[in-house]
Motif scaffolding. Structure first.
Motif, short mmCIF file in Angstrom:
data_model
loop_
_atom_site.label_atom_id
_atom_site.label_comp_id
_atom_site.label_asym_id
_atom_site.label_seq_id
_atom_site.Cartn_x
_atom_site.Cartn_y
_atom_site.Cartn_z
N UNK A 91 0.83 -1.21 0.00
CA UNK A 91 0.00 0.00 0.00
C UNK A 91 0.86 1.26 0.00
N UNK A 92 2.03 1.19 0.61
CA UNK A 92 2.95 2.32 0.63
C UNK A 92 3.43 2.69 -0.78
N UNK A 93 3.37 1.72 -1.70
CA UNK A 93 3.77 1.97 -3.09
C UNK A 93 2.57 2.30 -3.96
N UNK A 94 1.41 2.42 -3.34
CA UNK A 94 0.20 2.75 -4.09
C UNK A 94 -0.52 1.55 -4.68
N UNK A 95 -0.15 0.36 -4.28
CA UNK A 95 -0.78 -0.87 -4.79
C UNK A 95 -1.71 -1.43 -3.72
N UNK A 96 -3.00 -1.48 -4.03
CA UNK A 96 -3.98 -2.03 -3.09
C UNK A 96 -4.07 -3.53 -3.35
N UNK A 97 -3.85 -4.31 -2.30
CA UNK A 97 -3.85 -5.76 -2.44
C UNK A 97 -4.72 -6.39 -1.37
N UNK A 98 -5.79 -7.06 -1.76
CA UNK A 98 -6.63 -7.74 -0.77
C UNK A 98 -5.99 -9.05 -0.32
N UNK A 99 -6.52 -9.61 0.75
CA UNK A 99 -6.07 -10.93 1.20
C UNK A 99 -6.42 -11.94 0.12
N UNK A 100 -5.45 -12.70 -0.32
CA UNK A 100 -5.68 -13.68 -1.38
C UNK A 100 -6.31 -14.96 -0.87
N UNK A 172 3.21 -19.66 1.70
CA UNK A 172 3.38 -20.34 0.40
C UNK A 172 2.05 -20.40 -0.36
N UNK A 173 0.98 -20.72 0.35
CA UNK A 173 -0.34 -20.79 -0.29
C UNK A 173 -0.75 -19.43 -0.82
N UNK A 174 -0.52 -18.41 -0.03
CA UNK A 174 -0.85 -17.05 -0.46
C UNK A 174 -0.07 -16.68 -1.71
N UNK A 175 1.23 -16.97 -1.73
CA UNK A 175 2.06 -16.66 -2.89
C UNK A 175 1.71 -17.52 -4.10
N UNK A 176 1.35 -18.76 -3.84
CA UNK A 176 0.93 -19.63 -4.93
C UNK A 176 -0.32 -19.09 -5.61
N UNK A 177 -1.26 -18.63 -4.80
CA UNK A 177 -2.48 -18.04 -5.37
C UNK A 177 -2.16 -16.75 -6.12
N UNK A 178 -1.22 -16.02 -5.65
CA UNK A 178 -0.87 -14.76 -6.31
C UNK A 178 -0.19 -14.99 -7.66
N UNK A 179 0.64 -16.01 -7.75
CA UNK A 179 1.44 -16.21 -8.96
C UNK A 179 0.95 -17.32 -9.87
N UNK A 181 -2.26 -19.32 -9.19
CA UNK A 181 -3.70 -19.49 -9.19
C UNK A 181 -4.18 -20.90 -8.94
N UNK A 182 -3.42 -21.70 -8.18
CA UNK A 182 -3.83 -23.07 -7.85
C UNK A 182 -4.19 -23.14 -6.37
N UNK A 183 -5.40 -22.77 -5.99
CA UNK A 183 -5.73 -22.74 -4.57
C UNK A 183 -5.97 -24.14 -3.98
N UNK A 184 -5.56 -24.27 -2.72
CA UNK A 184 -5.85 -25.48 -1.95
C UNK A 184 -6.92 -25.13 -0.92
N UNK A 185 -7.74 -26.09 -0.58
CA UNK A 185 -8.71 -25.87 0.48
C UNK A 185 -7.98 -25.87 1.81
N UNK A 186 -8.64 -25.38 2.85
CA UNK A 186 -8.04 -25.35 4.19
C UNK A 186 -7.73 -26.78 4.64
N UNK A 187 -8.61 -27.72 4.34
CA UNK A 187 -8.39 -29.12 4.71
C UNK A 187 -7.17 -29.71 4.03
N UNK A 188 -6.97 -29.38 2.75
CA UNK A 188 -5.79 -29.86 2.04
C UNK A 188 -4.51 -29.29 2.66
#
Length: 195
Positions: A91-100, A172-179, A181-188
């Motif tokens: 956000x300090x760089x002007x990029x708004x990023x929600x929780x992935x 890792x999961x957050x970064x995987x989703x960001x780069x 797009x292969x989300x895992x469920x919480x159970x996985x």
């Protein structure tokens, strides 16, 4: 003008007139502390002299302990210092990023670990049996709970390992989703951490 380089005999004669014979031989000494010089080198003593020392923080026992896994410890250390590149930092760089993980509009360290419903589900599934009703999504309360000395040593070590593994794998999961797009469920993710 002609310049002649000195010969090795000239250089040797120039530097070979050192101290008087009564002064003894020159010798190397290494500094080991204030006014403490010894003929042997000590990397530990050198490190102690060049490093900047700070008081030990209370949470250091959560990060650095004998059974810790180094890559988990490093990411946990970054998280505890609030140095992960979360949305709050971008956000300090002007990029708004929600929780992935949950789409919360303001991704911060405290939100990501464990106020986010996804991460709290992972956390409670991993440590619910050890912490019982004391499992809390608040970051500072979680850290305080992990520092408690009222548990057996093995339970404390298991909690610290679970904490580090959870932080690491959520990141890792957050970064995987960001780069990727292969989300895992919480159970996985709980199964991955548990293994």
């Amino acid at each position: 003008m002609l310049w002649l380089s000195p010969t090795s005999d000239d250089i040797h004669h120039h530097f070979n007139f050192g101290p008087a014979d009564t002064a003894g031989e020159d010798r190397y000494v290494w500094r080991h502390g204030d006014d403490d010089y010894k003929p042997c080198f000590s990397s530990m003593q050198t490190w102690q002299q060049v490093r900047v020392q700070h008081p030990t923080v209370a949470w250091s026992k959560i990060v650095w302990f004998p059974h810790a896994i180094t890559r988990f410890s490093f990411i946990t250390w970054l998280a505890l210092n609030d140095r992960l590149s979360t949305g709050a930092r971008s956000r300090a760089w002007g990029c708004i990023q929600p929780c992935l993980l949950c789409r919360e509009p303001d991704e911060t360290r405290d939100q990501l670990f464990f106020a986010c419903p996804y991460s709290f589900t992972v956390w409670i599934n991993l440590v619910g049996y050890l912490l019982g009703p004391r499992v809390n999504p608040d970051w500072s309360l979680t850290i305080t709970s992990l520092l408690s000395t009222r548990r057996k040593e093995i339970d404390t070590d298991l909690l610290k390992l679970a904490f580090q593994a959870t932080i690491y794998n959520l990141w890792r999961e957050r970064n995987s989703r960001r780069h990727h797009g292969h989300p895992q469920s919480a159970g996985q993710l709980v199964r991955v951490i548990d293994n």
